[in-house]
Design a protein around this motif. Structure first.
Motif: not given
Length: 145
Positions: A94-121
Motif C-alpha cells: 500500500v505504500g512506498a516504504s513497505t515496497a522498499a522494505r519487502i524489496a530488500q527481503t524478496l528481491p525477485t518479487a513483482e511489487i505492485r501497488g506501491k503508490t496506491s496510498g490506501s487500502a481501497s486503492a
C-alpha cells in the motif's frame, strides 16, 4: 514543572508534526511521546509465514502487505529459513516504504501497488489484476497487515 501533553506513540524520526501543532496551539506546553504499543512477531507467526512462502506448491501465491510491520514479519520469518527457494512472487503493497522494505527481503518479487496510498486503492489494483488474469483464479492471496 509546567504543563505536559503526552502523545501515546513513539517519537518519529525528525520533526513531529503533531508535537509542533500542539506547541503552536498551546504555547508553553511541553510535548512528550510515550510509546503505548510494541510490535513484535511471535514464533508461531514466523513459522506460518515461512511455511506459506517456503513450502513447495504448484499453486501460485501472492502477498498483500499493508504495513512495514508486515514486511518486517516476512523478513523475520525468512531469516530463520534454512533453505527457501522463492520464485518470482507478486507482492502488493500500500505504500512506498513497505515496497522498499519487502524489496530488500524478496528481491525477485513483482511489487505492485506501491503508490496506491490506501487500502481501497490497493484493493482495486488486486481486483483489476484478478479480472485481467494476471492473478489466476487459483492464486492463493495471503494478507499481512
Amino acid at each position: 514543572m509546567g504543563r505536559v501533553a503526552v502523545l501515546l506513540r513513539s517519537a518519529p524520526a525528525g520533526a513531529d508534526p503533531y508535537a509542533q501543532a500542539i506547541s503552536c496551539a498551546l504555547p508553553g506546553l511541553r510535548v512528550e511521546n510515550v510509546p503505548a504499543l510494541s510490535i513484535g512477531i511471535c514464533q508461531t507467526a514466523r513459522r506460518d509465514i515461512r511455511n506459506i512462502l517456503c513450502t513447495a506448491s504448484e499453486q501460485r501465491k501472492a502477498l498483500i502487505l499493508t504495513s512495514s510491520n508486515a514486511a518486517d514479519a516476512v523478513a523475520s520469518a525468512l531469516e530463520e529459513a534454512e533453505r527457501c527457494e522463492l520464485r518470482s512472487l507478486p507482492v502488493y503493497t500500500v505504500g512506498a516504504s513497505t515496497a522498499a522494505r519487502i524489496a530488500q527481503t524478496l528481491p525477485t518479487a513483482e511489487i505492485r501497488g506501491k503508490t496506491s496510498g490506501s487500502a481501497s486503492a490497493l484493493a482495486s489494483i488486486v481486483a483489476a489484476d484478478w479480472e485481467s488474469g494476471y492473478l489466476s483464479r487459483d492464486t492463493a492471496l495471503y494478507f499481512l497487515s
